[in-house]
Structures are given as structure tokens and as C-alpha cells.
Design an enzyme around this catalytic site. Sequence first.
Site, mmCIF file in Angstrom:
data_model
loop_
_atom_site.group_PDB
_atom_site.id
_atom_site.type_symbol
_atom_site.label_atom_id
_atom_site.label_comp_id
_atom_site.label_asym_id
_atom_site.label_seq_id
_atom_site.Cartn_x
_atom_site.Cartn_y
_atom_site.Cartn_z
ATOM 1 N N ARG A 354 29.991 20.300 75.907
ATOM 2 C CA ARG A 354 30.906 19.225 75.505
ATOM 3 C C ARG A 354 32.098 19.876 74.827
ATOM 4 N NH1 ARG A 354 28.674 14.581 71.688
ATOM 5 N NH2 ARG A 354 29.104 16.094 70.032
ATOM 6 N N SER A 423 24.766 7.983 77.998
ATOM 7 C CA SER A 423 24.632 7.601 76.594
ATOM 8 C C SER A 423 24.420 6.092 76.493
ATOM 9 C CB SER A 423 25.896 7.987 75.816
ATOM 10 O OG SER A 423 26.061 9.383 75.796
ATOM 11 N N LYS A 452 31.252 13.272 66.125
ATOM 12 C CA LYS A 452 31.813 12.243 66.991
ATOM 13 C C LYS A 452 32.395 11.136 66.131
ATOM 14 C CE LYS A 452 30.823 10.282 71.506
ATOM 15 N NZ LYS A 452 29.774 10.030 72.525
#
Length: 533
Positions: A354, A423, A452
Site C-alpha cells: 500500500r 475492505s 489511515k
Amino acid sequence: MLNQFVSFPEPGQMQALAMYDTNVSAATSESIKERMPHVLSVAGSDSGAGAGIQADLKTCAARGVYCSTVITAVTAQNTVGVQGVNIVPEKFVSEQLKSVLSDMNVTVVKTGMLPTVGIVKVLNDSLKQFPVQALVVDPVMVSTSGDVLAGPSILDILREQLLPMADIVTPNLKEASALLGGIKLQTISDMRSAAKSIHDMGPRNVLVKGGDLPASSDAVDIFFDGVEFCELRSLRIQTQNSHGTGCSLASCIAAELAKGSQMLQAVRVAKHYVETALDYSKDIHIGNGLQGPLDHLCKLKRNVHSSSRLQRFNPDDLLLYAVTDSKMNNKWGRSIAAAVKAAIEGGATIIQLREKDTETNNFLEAAKNCLEVCRLHGVPMLINDRIDIALACDADGVHVGQSDMPAHVARSLLGPQKIIGVSCKTPEQAHQAWVDGADYIGSGGVYSTNTKANNSTIGLDGLKTVCLASKLPVVAIGGIGLSNVRSVVELGPENLKGVAVVSALFDRECIATEARKLHTLVSETLKTTSAAS
């Protein structure tokens, strides 16, 4: 003649939902039936699978088009040459044609090896009985290695019966010369004259292929539509692996026509496709002769290096799911590959890259380096969100969020063997992920996290609710570390297979040490919880 194509349901709602799904499925099936591009290849079988029917099947698959087949001859051939030809009886060729054309909604017919006058007549009669939108004629007479595959008696009937029906004919220099009575073609001017003369025989378009043109640094083809000439150039790829290029070019043209392309556009795409396949295949080694085959799907070299990850997704791989973070790696002065290597050595069972703030070129290069590490250890590697990166580096799959590309679209792009995760925070989202064909879901954030921004938490109760509603394996994510991982794993749903961590690994001085601790704790807790249930 070529035509121009231009919320998670309550129990009481399930029956209505099922009826809706049935209606949608029926409508979708009918829509697909109407628009499915379909090429029928009428050609010889190549036992070496470089040319003929086999090349046509692979080319159409590479271009996303269905391909059915009618076999006119069975050949014994390899990279050395043609050792034998067994011609299929005309009656049986006729039966094959009728079987396919009467049932399967063929869009385009592409011809290759037509070894007898009778077979050409059978084909001609079948196309009159079952018209199609386009006919692509590749006048196969001589193999790449020089073996004769069709005799002189075929020429007259090709000129008289088949070429007048063709939307395009694609002779190479030798075949164009044979159609024109043996004249020599040595220059581009000769090719233009040949294209015009062949056009006078009746086909609506002609492509004279100049791959064997002497003293030309480029691969030059001449396209003629009866009004204008178009000179098509591409790089001349230096390779012995050129067996089947003519078949592949013609079947690619057929595939593009079946998808609705205009003729010249289809020819341009086909020429680029063959050039790409030649370049990719120039250094592969199959057979001992001088005429090697193409890799039509451009995957063989990658599969040699990725053979350790050919197995399907295993839910147990979710045990310790490591998600990289470029800011943390920069903070500790580590490359992404070094961080991934340390995580795997400590026990990470799956890796997700990521990298939100990394430039595409740098991300791709890093992904390739990380994939080498993962392949070496047999650990799957996924890419967060970036389908383009996953395709470019041949990653094992992707993980997408609710605002990213839908899982069913990702599946259509990546294919059935890749891993797709989604997700999910709610039962409704978990149900949709299952409907869309995902392999697993990542549920959270379980706890608050700094990795996040503005990510709402669902807590342990929310995680358990999602697990119980999900038909897919689940990995928990969000603020999980050594201090709370036991509480997460002890929730107990059978499909909770592991935890995903970011800072608990990558924001630590020694990634491998932290990974070992987490792996041990998660493994032991899962065993204890499973035994207790």
C-alpha cells in the site's frame, strides 16, 4: 460482407431478492448472447501448436474473443518442419461447419489451411447457407519452414469462389505471388501492384504482408481497400520464433472485426499485436528447430519465474497479513523490498503493498523487487487498489476499498486465478463482496489508527457482526498490535483467519522480531480458540 457494429436483506426479503437476481441474470445472459464476439477458424491443426488452429485459439483468447474451430487437416509438425499431413474428409468438414454455424452465432469466419478443392467448395456452400458478418481469408499454401500445405489446384477455386466472398485476404509475398501466377515481388511498389491485382479478384480489402521483403529494415505491409493504399510499418524483430505469425495476424484481424472494429483499425491492432508477441517471444526456447513459436499470451517468461505461486488462494495465508507503508519505511531508512523481506523472514504469511504517495514508475519498480522476494519464499503479494501495477508486475492479486474499483471489475481484468480482497465494515458490504467474487474481506478498523485518516472504527462487536454475516474468510485490520491482538483473535468466528498489521511491523526498529512475536501469538490464540469451540 462486413457490417458496422457500431442493504443486507432481512430473511423476509430473500425471496424478492432471488426473483430480482433471476430477472437480472436472465437479462444479462440475453445481453451477453447478443453481443458476444465469436470467430470460427477453419484451418489445419498444428501438433506443435505454433500455427494453424492452435495459434488462432490462442490469439482470440488474447484478444478477448470466443473462438470455435473446424479442422481441415491434421499435421505432424514441430519447430523443424512438417513431417506429415492427414486431410480431413470433406463430408466431415461439412459436418463440423454445420454444427458450429447452425448453432453458435458466429460473427466472423477466418480461414487458414484449405487443402483440397472439395473443402473450399464445402466452405463456400456453408457460408451461403449460414451467412456471417465478415470473412477473413489467410491463403495458407506454404508453411514458414517452406513445406507445401496446399497444391496448385487450390488456386483457381480460391480466385473463383472464396476471394469474391472475402472481406479481407492476407497473403504473404509467396502467397501473393502464387495467386498472381508466380510473379516476383521484391519491392514495395511490387506489393502495391499485387494488392491491386488481388483486389480485382473480388475481396473487399487486401493486406499484402512484407515480412520477407528483401533489403527492408522495417516490416512493411501494404493495405488496399480498392480506393486507397496504406503502408503499415513496424519494427523488424530479430528472432527465430516467428512460426505462426501469419495465422496469428489474420485471426487477430478477425477477432477485432468480431468486436466491431473498422477494417483498417483491425489491421493496425493486429499488426501491433504480432509485433508485441514477436518482441516478447524473441528469446524463449521451445523445440530444437529454426522456427520457434510465439507466446501469444505473453506470459510464459513470467510463469517460469512465478511457478511457486501457481496454487489457488489459501485462507490460512491471512494469518499474519503485512501491509506496507512508505512513510514508515522512509522514517527508518528502509526500502520497501527490505521491509517486505524482513516481514516474511519473521513470519508474515501474505504481503500487501500500500504505497499511496509513491510515483507510478517507482511503485512498479518496487513492486517487481518485492515480488521477487515473495516468490522466493512462496508468499503471495497483493497490490492495494492499483490494478495497473498488479497487472504490470504480475502480482498475485489486489485489495480494493469501498471507493475503489468494484471487485467484479477487478476480477474481470485479473482473471480467475488472482486473489481479490475487499475492505468491508458492514454485513451488506461483506455480502456484496461475496456476490462480486472476492476471495476474502478485510474488516475494520477494529481500533483507531494513524495510518489511515478519518477511518471510522467498528470495534470488536462490529468485527464479529461482519464475520458472522460473511461467507468469505475475514482478516481483521486497524490498530492491531501485540497489546490487543489476542482480544481480536479470541472473538472466535470460524472464518476469522488472521490479522492485518501496518505500524505494528513497519514502524518498529526490527521488523522480523515483531513479526515473529505476532505470528506466534496469533497462531497460538487461533489454535486455543478453535480447540475451545
